[in-house]
Design an enzyme around this catalytic site. Structure first.
Site, mmCIF file in Angstrom:
data_model
loop_
_atom_site.group_PDB
_atom_site.id
_atom_site.type_symbol
_atom_site.label_atom_id
_atom_site.label_comp_id
_atom_site.label_asym_id
_atom_site.label_seq_id
_atom_site.Cartn_x
_atom_site.Cartn_y
_atom_site.Cartn_z
ATOM 1 N N THR A 283 0.851 -1.182 0.000
ATOM 2 C CA THR A 283 0.000 0.000 0.000
ATOM 3 C C THR A 283 0.885 1.229 0.000
ATOM 4 O O THR A 283 2.051 1.168 0.361
ATOM 5 C CB THR A 283 -0.904 -0.042 1.252
ATOM 6 O OG1 THR A 283 -1.666 -1.248 1.221
ATOM 7 C CG2 THR A 283 -1.852 1.128 1.338
ATOM 8 N N GLU A 303 -3.036 -4.405 -2.263
ATOM 9 C CA GLU A 303 -3.150 -5.409 -1.197
ATOM 10 C C GLU A 303 -1.807 -6.042 -0.883
ATOM 11 O O GLU A 303 -1.007 -5.430 -0.208
ATOM 12 C CB GLU A 303 -4.214 -6.460 -1.513
ATOM 13 C CG GLU A 303 -4.977 -6.939 -0.293
ATOM 14 C CD GLU A 303 -4.297 -8.018 0.527
ATOM 15 O OE1 GLU A 303 -3.502 -8.785 -0.023
ATOM 16 O OE2 GLU A 303 -4.568 -8.085 1.732
#
Length: 462
Positions: A283, A303
């Site tokens: 992220t 993710e």
């Protein structure tokens, strides 16, 4: 279907068996979001905004030590898809620190979006390439169709705000669990004088750790995409509910067990089973305040590190669907964050703007999987309770407790606190905690910025 990540016997797949390949890929939302933000508030011409990224993709950038380590450590999985292998492991060898990495395919994709608008991402050649890649990975194909891309819409939701020490801490509501869980942690700590206890007192971290465990228990049972499941959103932040839960922290040792609470519902209470989804990081976050006082806190994610390991048109495809629970029910009770068509998976993204008298005073956020919540809560506490400037608040060691184990940051003073935490009854794990916090404090005298030394982030002003 709700059984997307289950084997024929109905048992959950192993995490990486689900992640690598097309099965885990959700429709990318970031391009549509950025285009919608520009439509509403932008002043710079759209093609001009994309120009620096196009130039960087063509000219290349130097591979950092951290990126080189991630590529080397993940080489086996990165080699499972031809396009991904060609990019990260040219000639079969992982890219080295200091190598110049160019991405002309990504430059071409961005140029198409610059010339034709974001609809060129969700239709035409780019969309077809995404679908072909998702469905064409033979070992673990996905189910995405062109219609899924063309149907994608940005959904605007009301922010979730929680009071803390005279401030209003605001963030992204469901399907993100960030603002609700950060808000619960802070609300549970409200009755306790963390300022007097101080940042290096194990008692401070007993309170913070168990407050986080209580909030994560509620998160696991109740939080998901509120377009699909009813949620006690208001009830989770009601002062009376938080006061009752906060009283559980009144002891002198770690809570022996933690269970979800019973918040008030806006309508009929529904039975729920606890979630079993895994959230691992890849992220990014940035915080910006402009010369007119506009502020943005934005967290973007694919993710897991390197996402699904599938690459097309110069970019990696996410594995966002594995943010759903692999189980869909337990003991006959549905899990709120189960897979459903059109549903957005629950995340831990916690882009946050703290307000005082309705004016922003702190903009903050971080990458880091489900530990994002703890990183952001710690930084807010360090700044508001312990009086740290934003850089020190970001840099101060991490101690994060989500599900019972207390993760403390290796190589820092937090690790020295491990014996004291163990004596309080916690199971302690000393490990690297690789956040990527970025924060800006807004004062009458100007802006103060902080960037996480754990990653490559920087503070810039112009």
């Amino acid at each position: 279907t709700p059984q997307l990540f289950q084997n024929p016997d109905g048992e959950p797949l192993k995490f990486f068996s689900a992640v690598i390949g097309g099965r885990s890929v959700g429709v990318p939302g970031t391009p549509a979001l950025l285009a919608e933000m520009h439509r509403r508030w932008g002043s710079t011409p759209w093609p001009e905004l994309l120009r620096p990224s196009i130039d960087r993709a063509r000219q290349g950038f130097t591979v950092s030590p951290r990126l080189a380590g991630l590529i080397s450590g993940g080489a086996e999985r990165l080699s499972m898809h031809a396009a991904t292998k060609d990019y990260f492991l040219p000639s079969g060898q992982p890219l080295k620190e200091g190598a110049l990495l160019r991405n002309p395919a990504y430059a071409d994709t961005l140029q198409t979006i610059a010339d034709s608008g974001v609809q060129a991402f969700y239709s035409g050649q780019t969309a077809a390439a995404i679908v072909d890649t998702v469905r064409g990975f033979a070992a673990n194909p996905g189910v995405m169709q062109l219609q899924d891309l063309s149907n994608y819409k940005v959904v605007e939701r009301q922010p979730v705000c929680a009071p803390y020490r005279g401030y209003s801490v605001c963030g992204m509501g469901p399907p993100s669990s960030g603002a609700l869980t950060v808000g619960q942690i802070l609300g549970l700590l409200q009755p306790y004088d963390l300022a007097a206890l101080g940042a290096t007192n194990p008692e401070s971290w007993r309170l913070i750790g168990d407050a986080s465990r209580l909030a994560f228990a509620d998160r696991g049972r109740y939080m998901a995409d509120s377009d699909f499941v009813k949620m006690p959103t208001k009830g989770l932040l009601k002062p009376g509910y938080l006061k009752t839960r906060s009283a559980l922290l009144n002891g002198s040792s770690a809570l022996q067990s933690v269970k979800p609470g019973e918040p008030d519902w806006d309508d009929a209470r529904l039975p729920r089973a606890d979630d079993e989804s895994l959230e691992l990081p890849s992220t990014t976050h940035f915080s910006i305040v402009d010369s007119q006082g506009n502020a943005v806190s934005i967290t973007s994610t694919i993710e897991n590190g390197f996402g699904s390991r599938l690459m097309t048109q110069g970019f990696l495809l996410n594995n966002e669907l594995t943010d759903f629970s692999f189980r869909d029910q337990k003991d006959g009770k549905p899990i709120a964050n189960r897979v459903e068509p059109g549903k957005r998976p629950r995340s831990s993204m916690s882009p946050t703007i703290v307000l005082k008298d309705d004016k922003p005073v702190l903009v903050v956020g971080s990458p880091g999987g489900s530990r994002i919540i703890g990183y952001v809560a710690k930084t807010i506490i360090a700044h508001l309770d312990w009086g740290m400037d934003i850089q020190r608040a970001i840099s101060t060691p991490h101690l994060v407790n989500r599900f019972g184990k207390f993760d403390v940051e290796a190589g820092t003073a937090a690790a020295d606190m491990a014996p004291a935490l163990e004596s309080l009854g916690f199971e302690v794990v000393v490990r690297n905690l690789n956040s990527g916090l970025h924060g800006i404090v807004i004062t009458e005298d100007g802006l103060q910025g902080g960037a996480d030394p754990r990653r490559e982030g920087v503070v810039l002003a112009k």
